[in-house]
Design a protein around this motif. Structure first.
Motif: not given
Length: 87
Positions: A24-26, A32-37, A52-58
């Motif tokens: 999925r694109l977010e 953002v969930r595991p596996g998302n771009l 970006i850091s939050e998205a990676i953590k998510n």
């Protein structure tokens, strides 16, 4: 859930990218969930690059960030990104 390939996704933009699958694109790091771009957009009010850091953590498997109105692929493989966050 359908998987997409990052290389194929960026091919029309002629941007090279690693062979990474995403589901999925977010554009909102909170969603953002595991596996998302995560697409980090420079908006009028907020700069998505600040999240970006939050998205990676998510669980983002990769990030595409905007730079001076040109889309530049900034790809973070999760293992590399997490190790950099812990430094």
């Amino acid at each position: 859930m359908k998987n997409y390939n990052l290389q194929q996704f960026l091919l029309p933009l002629k941007i090279s990218a690693p062979d990474i699958s995403f589901n999925r694109l977010e554009t909102d790091s909170r969603n953002v969930r595991p596996g998302n771009l995560f697409l980090a957009i420079l908006g009028e009010i907020n700069d998505g690059r600040n999240y970006i850091s939050e998205a990676i953590k998510n669980g983002a498997v990769a990030v595409i960030a905007e730079k001076k109105n040109l889309i530049t692929a900034i790809i973070y493989k999760i293992k590399i990104a997490l190790s950099q966050l812990s430094m």
